[in-house]
Every structure is written in C-alpha cells, then in structure tokens.
Scaffold this active site. Structure first.
Site, PDB file in Angstrom:
ATOM      1  N   LYS A  79       0.830  -1.215   0.000  1.00 41.31           N
ATOM      2  CA  LYS A  79       0.000   0.000   0.000  1.00 41.31           C
ATOM      3  C   LYS A  79       0.862   1.261   0.000  1.00 41.31           C
ATOM      4  O   LYS A  79       0.632   2.170  -0.778  1.00 41.31           O
ATOM      5  CB  LYS A  79      -0.926   0.035   1.226  1.00 41.31           C
ATOM      6  N   ARG A  90      11.020  -1.761  10.311  1.00 39.69           N
ATOM      7  CA  ARG A  90      10.008  -1.295  11.260  1.00 39.69           C
ATOM      8  C   ARG A  90       9.917  -2.224  12.454  1.00 39.69           C
ATOM      9  O   ARG A  90       9.952  -3.445  12.289  1.00 39.69           O
ATOM     10  CB  ARG A  90       8.645  -1.231  10.562  1.00 39.69           C
ATOM     11  N   ARG A 131      -9.681   1.672   8.845  1.00 47.80           N
ATOM     12  CA  ARG A 131      -9.211   0.316   9.125  1.00 47.80           C
ATOM     13  C   ARG A 131     -10.239  -0.505   9.881  1.00 47.80           C
ATOM     14  O   ARG A 131      -9.970  -1.628  10.261  1.00 47.80           O
ATOM     15  CB  ARG A 131      -7.935   0.407   9.965  1.00 47.80           C
ATOM     16  N   ARG A 154      11.212  -6.067   4.300  1.00 53.28           N
ATOM     17  CA  ARG A 154      10.909  -4.643   4.071  1.00 53.28           C
ATOM     18  C   ARG A 154      11.888  -3.720   4.810  1.00 53.28           C
ATOM     19  O   ARG A 154      12.207  -3.926   5.973  1.00 53.28           O
ATOM     20  CB  ARG A 154       9.481  -4.364   4.545  1.00 53.28           C
ATOM     21  N   ARG A 163      -0.984  -8.453  13.278  1.00 58.58           N
ATOM     22  CA  ARG A 163      -1.528  -7.441  12.357  1.00 58.58           C
ATOM     23  C   ARG A 163      -2.409  -8.095  11.288  1.00 58.58           C
ATOM     24  O   ARG A 163      -3.423  -7.528  10.885  1.00 58.58           O
ATOM     25  CB  ARG A 163      -0.380  -6.650  11.712  1.00 58.58           C
TER      26      ARG A 163
HETATM   27  P1  AMP Z   1       0.726   0.974   8.674  1.00 54.80           P
HETATM   28  O1  AMP Z   1       1.915   1.832   8.487  1.00 54.80           O
HETATM   29  O2  AMP Z   1      -0.468   1.428   7.870  1.00 54.80           O
HETATM   30  O3  AMP Z   1       1.026  -0.489   8.491  1.00 54.80           O
HETATM   31  O4  AMP Z   1       0.262   1.138  10.208  1.00 54.80           O
HETATM   32  C1  AMP Z   1       1.101   0.741  11.257  1.00 54.80           C
HETATM   33  C2  AMP Z   1       0.324   0.670  12.561  1.00 54.80           C
HETATM   34  O5  AMP Z   1      -0.223   1.957  12.879  1.00 54.80           O
HETATM   35  C3  AMP Z   1      -0.871  -0.270  12.559  1.00 54.80           C
HETATM   36  O6  AMP Z   1      -0.505  -1.617  12.810  1.00 54.80           O
HETATM   37  C4  AMP Z   1      -1.711   0.335  13.696  1.00 54.80           C
HETATM   38  O7  AMP Z   1      -1.178  -0.002  14.956  1.00 54.80           O
HETATM   39  C5  AMP Z   1      -1.494   1.828  13.489  1.00 54.80           C
HETATM   40  N1  AMP Z   1      -2.496   2.391  12.573  1.00 54.80           N
HETATM   41  C6  AMP Z   1      -2.291   2.909  11.327  1.00 54.80           C
HETATM   42  N2  AMP Z   1      -3.439   3.324  10.781  1.00 54.80           N
HETATM   43  C7  AMP Z   1      -4.415   3.050  11.687  1.00 54.80           C
HETATM   44  C8  AMP Z   1      -5.828   3.219  11.718  1.00 54.80           C
HETATM   45  N3  AMP Z   1      -6.492   3.737  10.677  1.00 54.80           N
HETATM   46  N4  AMP Z   1      -6.498   2.840  12.835  1.00 54.80           N
HETATM   47  C9  AMP Z   1      -5.854   2.325  13.892  1.00 54.80           C
HETATM   48  N5  AMP Z   1      -4.527   2.102  13.924  1.00 54.80           N
HETATM   49  C10 AMP Z   1      -3.817   2.464  12.842  1.00 54.80           C
END
Ligand code: AMP
Length: 216
Positions: A13, A161, A88, A127, A172
């Site tokens: 994404k 990360r 989400r 990654r 996740r």
């Molecule tokens: P990402 O970079 O999109 O993979 O997000 C990393 C982490 O940030 C996720 O595993 C959640 O803990 C948190 N996070 C990101 N976006 C959201 C969201 N829309 N709602 C809740 N937690 C989020």
C-alpha cells in the site's frame, strides 16, 4: 479524486500510494506514517499510539479519526487525497463518510490490493524503510537498494520497522481479517471497490491500479 487504499500489511500500500499519489497529483495520507512521525517527535499522540503499534493492534478510534480528519482538512487535500491505512474498521469508515458528507463530498474509489498470505510474510520480513522519507520503501531481496542500508532516492538510513517482526505481523494480519476486511463489503455495497492483484513488479502493479481507476 478521493481514494481509499486497502489491503493486508505487506500488500504494498505504501509503495503504491507514493506512485499513485504522484501520478494523480493528490496527497498521500498514511495514518501509519502520521503515527510514526508523532512517535519520532515524541508527541503525546505518538506516545499513546506507540503501545498499540508495538502490539500490532489498532490505535483507538478517538485518536485515529481526529488525526485523519485534521490531515484531510489541510489545504493540499482540498481537491482530493489517497488514504493509505485509513479507514481500518467499520467505525472509521462510517466516520469518514460523515466527514465527507459534511462537505458534500464522497469517495470515488476504494482500491483493494490482493496478495496471498505467504507472500505477505515474505514481503514484510525483507521490508526496509527510509528514516528521512517513509514513502521510500525497499525490500532486501525483491527491491534492494544499490548500497545496503542506504536509500537510493535520498541517501537516508534504511531500517526495519519495529512492528515488522514475525510475531507482530501475525497479530496485524489477524486484526486485518477481523477488523479491516469487513470495510471491503461495506464499500462494495456502495459500488466503490476495485480489486487488483498486488503481485508482480512495483511498476506493473501501479499500471494495473491506474487502469482500474480509469486513469491509464
Ligand atoms: P501501517 O503503516 O499502515 O502499516 O500502520 C502501522 C500501525 O499503525 C498499525 O498496525 C496500527 O497499529 C497503526 N495504525 C495505522 N493506521 C491506523 C488506523 N487507521 N487505525 C488504527 N490504527 C492504525
């Protein structure tokens, strides 16, 4: 255009969002990136988000929705945006509808990136992200930087990360299936979903996505 990007962790994404946002001339809004920026700046919001992110859980809606709303209301997002990682869950999807409706706006498309689960695990394990710009994303095997540990684009340091560990990734994925996948049906009912395969080269997936959005 107002677009939502969905797909499991590791679907690409963030990588695709960076290219698509550029091609479509709209800002890329990633709630994950916004949380990571808050964490590195040591803000109270970052401190709150960090424990959930470490555990692979969703940050509570009351924190997330307000942050996403603020970002969407910045001037650069007035004519469109590409949302990556938001909404989400169903509560966030409904909140987003409300935010848009208040300004007489609506989404144009929800782009669903499909990728098999074993591929997700391989992608996340390798990654590497740039510390200077989170849209610069590499993979140790599939998309290696010219010099190990250094971003090709800006020379920033590449890192893994904290939430990309195998255990957290499993959590996740679980959260994705139980909380995020239902939003795909929610948007299908609105006729907004376009699904594409996220397999293949980065540039091929971008082309597929542009075609699916009617912009090739
Ligand atoms: P990402 O970079 O999109 O993979 O997000 C990393 C982490 O940030 C996720 O595993 C959640 O803990 C948190 N996070 C990101 N976006 C959201 C969201 N829309 N709602 C809740 N937690 C989020």
């Amino acid at each position: 255009m107002r677009i939502v990007l969905v797909g499991p962790p590791g679907a690409g994404k963030g990588t695709q969002a960076a290219y698509l946002a550029k091609n479509l001339a709209i800002p890329h809004i990633s709630t994950g990136d916004l949380f990571r920026a808050n964490i590195s700046q040591g803000t109270p919001l970052g401190q709150k988000a960090q424990e959930y992110m470490r555990a692979g859980q969703l940050v509570p809606d009351e924190v997330t929705i307000g942050m996403a709303k603020d970002r969407m209301q910045q001037p650069d997002a007035a004519h469109g945006f590409l949302l990556d990682g938001f909404p989400r869950n169903l509560a966030q999807a409904e909140a987003l509808d409300g935010i848009l409706k208040a300004d007489d706006l609506k989404l144009d498309a929800v782009l669903d990136l499909e990728v098999p689960e074993d591929e997700v695990v391989k992608r996340i394990a390798g990654r590497r992200m740039c510390r200077k710009d989170s849209s610069h994303i590499f993979h140790a095997i599939y998309n290696p930087p010219k010099t190990e540990g250094v971003c090709d684009t800006c020379g920033g340091e590449l890192y893994q990360r904290e939430d990309d560990s195998e255990e957290t990734v499993r959590k996740r994925l679980e959260v994705y299936h139980s909380e995020t996948e239902p939003i795909i049906d929610y948007y299908k009912a609105q006729g907004l979903v376009v699904t594409i395969s996220a397999l293949g080269k980065v540039v091929e997936v971008t082309q597929r996505a542009m075609a699916a959005l009617g912009r090739d």
